[in-house]
Structures are given as C-alpha cells and as structure tokens.
Design an enzyme around this catalytic site. Structure first.
Site, PDB file in Angstrom:
ATOM      1  N   SER A 220       0.847  -1.190   0.000  1.00  0.00           N
ATOM      2  CA  SER A 220       0.000   0.000   0.000  1.00  0.00           C
ATOM      3  C   SER A 220       0.882   1.238   0.000  1.00  0.00           C
ATOM      4  CB  SER A 220      -0.952  -0.009   1.194  1.00  0.00           C
ATOM      5  OG  SER A 220      -0.245  -0.075   2.417  1.00  0.00           O
ATOM      6  N   GLY A 222      -0.231   4.614  -0.026  1.00  0.00           N
ATOM      7  CA  GLY A 222      -0.931   5.852   0.302  1.00  0.00           C
ATOM      8  C   GLY A 222      -1.571   6.461  -0.931  1.00  0.00           C
ATOM      9  N   ALA A 223      -1.352   7.764  -1.118  1.00  0.00           N
ATOM     10  CA  ALA A 223      -1.944   8.455  -2.269  1.00  0.00           C
ATOM     11  C   ALA A 223      -1.413   7.938  -3.600  1.00  0.00           C
ATOM     12  CB  ALA A 223      -1.694   9.952  -2.142  1.00  0.00           C
ATOM     13  N   GLY A 225      -1.284   4.832  -4.446  1.00  0.00           N
ATOM     14  CA  GLY A 225      -1.989   3.627  -4.860  1.00  0.00           C
ATOM     15  C   GLY A 225      -1.471   2.365  -4.207  1.00  0.00           C
ATOM     16  N   GLY A 251      -5.470   1.416   5.379  1.00  0.00           N
ATOM     17  CA  GLY A 251      -4.718   0.220   5.002  1.00  0.00           C
ATOM     18  C   GLY A 251      -5.402  -1.055   5.457  1.00  0.00           C
ATOM     19  N   ASP A 252      -6.075  -0.986   6.605  1.00  0.00           N
ATOM     20  CA  ASP A 252      -6.809  -2.156   7.103  1.00  0.00           C
ATOM     21  C   ASP A 252      -8.019  -2.437   6.220  1.00  0.00           C
ATOM     22  OD1 ASP A 252      -4.984  -2.007   9.246  1.00  0.00           O
ATOM     23  OD2 ASP A 252      -6.304  -0.615  10.294  1.00  0.00           O
TER      24      ASP A 252
END
Length: 316
Positions: A220, A222-223, A225, A251-252
């Site tokens: 993951s 973040g912004a 992708g 993220g979960d």
C-alpha cells in the site's frame, strides 16, 4: 471465514481541527471515538460488508472494557481474552487537507501465560477459517517471532496467514512463509533496506520480500496507490480521492477488501483500492460499507516501472 488477531488493540479518538499549531489552544471542529487496532479494523470492514469474520483480541482495564462495549454495539463477532494490563488509547489529529498526526501509546505488556492463552484461543477459533490475519504492532516485551509461530502452526492445517506488521516482527514472519504480507511504503523500505522512489522500486522490493518467504505482497502506497505482486502476475493500481478526511484504518480496509475480493489477481486489487479509498473519505477510523465503496475511480493495470512516487521512502 476470516479470523483476525490483534495483540495491541486500542481506543482511537480522532479530533478534527482547522490546523495544527504547536503551543496553541486549538478548538476542535469534531471528535469521535472508535475501536482500533489493525486486525480489529479488518474485521470491522468485513462486518460492514457482510463478509464473515471473527476478531480475537486481549483487553484490559476500563479502556479495554469500553473497547469491548463499542465492538459489541457494532455487532462484531469476537473472542476476547482478559489480561492484567490496560488497553491503550491513541489520538489522531485530522486537518481538512487530509494531513494526519497520530499519537499512539505503546500498549500493555503481555505475560508468557497470557500469550499462551491468546494463542490457544486463536487456534480454537480458527478451525472454521480460510484466512488468519495477524496484524498490528506488538505490545512491549512480546517476542518478535509471535506471528512467525502462528504462520507455522496454521500452515499444516491448510489455513492461509496474512501478516501486516513492521520491523523485526515482519522480518521474522517472512521466514515462516506467510501467504500474504501487506507492507506500506515505509515498511517496505525498512524491510528491504532500499530507497523507494518509483513504482519499479516497489516491484523490486516486493520481489525481495517474496524471495524471503512471502507468497503474495500487497504494497500500500498511500496516495500513490498500491502494487500487487504474486505468482500469477504484477499489477499497479490507484484510486481517485477528491475529499480525503482520515487515512486512519485505510490500510486495514484495503487488506479487508483484498481478502473479500478473493485475494488474487487484478479484481482483488480493485476491491482493495476501492475499500481503502472509501475509508479515506470517512471520519476517524470508521470502516466503509457497500454504500461508501465506489469502483469507478479505480485504475489498474501492468505497472509503469518508471512512474515516480509522490511520497518516496528511505530505509533510514
């Protein structure tokens, strides 16, 4: 059914503010209290989307009892283990542009006897499970190989284990051959010792985690992708988020969406991104339900390796 284990659950208080000004008296625009902990959030996201899940977690003190009450009100299927310590509380400061400042308590130590009880509880609850999700930070004094031991015990029973943690706990778990790991960008950089500045670096670092033992890596970013690397292919994807409110638990939600989507291939990555993006648009650590999740803003395909990351990461 998807079983989750959270060794370090929390009460998460999110306070929305206009801006963070150190040393000033800041008026809150809004505040909310949510159950927290990575595995707890995975189960909450699955519950919100009618996917069978059960959460295993220790709890202690008034904070722990309040956490159990909140989860009971949500209708979460859970197995709780009382411990002598006190469940931690975390504070998140959320600004209108999506900037998040988190203050996380370390949590309470678990005795060897309490850890044995939790492990026995997980094993007893996992007989119906297809996946066990072991996620989150470890409380003080808990051995770093605790997730690795779980991986080894479940592998013989044909149960897939997903691990979402960091530092020595992640390094130890890799050697036990988990079916899935879900590092974020910083965790990926620290685990591999690589600076990560473009999508190609993410793919290379994910390959190192697979060489160390993980079968699937969902990174993951973040912004930026996410990148999915597994035996049947490599995919990159990103989501359009126009009004971010809080990244806590995103993220979960992404991990929950990936598992709910079948945990393999591009379709599962679409679900992961859609669930994660929906969580970013919600206050606090609220988990998205079907009405919140949109897939029309999700773009996936083969990775453009030279694509730079907006927020690169270094292993230092």
């Amino acid at each position: 059914m998807i079983l989750t284990l959270t060794l370090n659950p929390s009460l998460d208080r999110t306070i929305e503010i206009a801006s963070l000004d150190r040393g000033a008296v800041i008026r809150a625009a809004a505040a909310r209290l949510d159950p927290g902990g990575k595995g707890v959030n995975v189960s909450r996201a699955l519950l919100a989307n009618a996917v069978a899940s059960r959460a295993v977690m220790p709890y202690g003190g008034d904070e722990g009892r309040q956490l159990v009450r909140l989860l009971t009100l949500e209708g979460l299927d859970m197995v709780t283990v009382p411990v002598t310590g006190t469940t931690r509380s975390n504070v998140t400061l959320a600004e209108p542009d999506g900037t998040i400042t988190k203050i996380n308590e370390p949590g309470t130590a678990l005795s060897p006897g309490e850890l044995d009880t939790i492990a026995d509880t997980v094993l007893a609850a996992a007989h119906e499970a297809d996946w066990v999700v072991a996620s989150g930070s470890l409380p003080p004094q808990v051995p770093a190989d605790v997730y690795a031991r779980l991986c080894r015990r479940f592998a013989g029973a044909g149960i897939h284990v997903a691990v979402d943690t960091s530092g020595p706990a992640l390094a130890s778990a890799l050697a036990a051959g988990p079916a899935l790991v879900k590092p974020n960008l910083d965790e990926l950089a620290h685990a591999t010792g690589m600076p990560i500045r473009c999508v190609g670096d993410v793919v290379e670092a994910a390959g190192k985690l697979r060489a160390a033992g993980a079968r699937t890596v969902l990174a993951s970013l973040g912004a930026d992708g996410a990148v999915l690397v597994q035996d049947n292919g490599i995919w990159y994807g990103h989501a359009t988020v126009t009004e971010p409110r809080s990244s806590v638990g995103a993220g979960d939600a992404m991990l929950a969406g990936f598992l709910a989507g079948g945990a393999t291939g591009e379709e599962a990555l679409v679900e992961a991104l859609a669930w994660g993006a929906a969580a970013v648009c919600l206050p606090g650590s609220r988990m998205p339900g079907p009405a919140d999740i949109r897939r029309d803003g999700i773009h996936t395909g083969p990775p453009l390796l030279t694509r730079p990351l907006e927020a690169p990461a270094d292993p230092t």
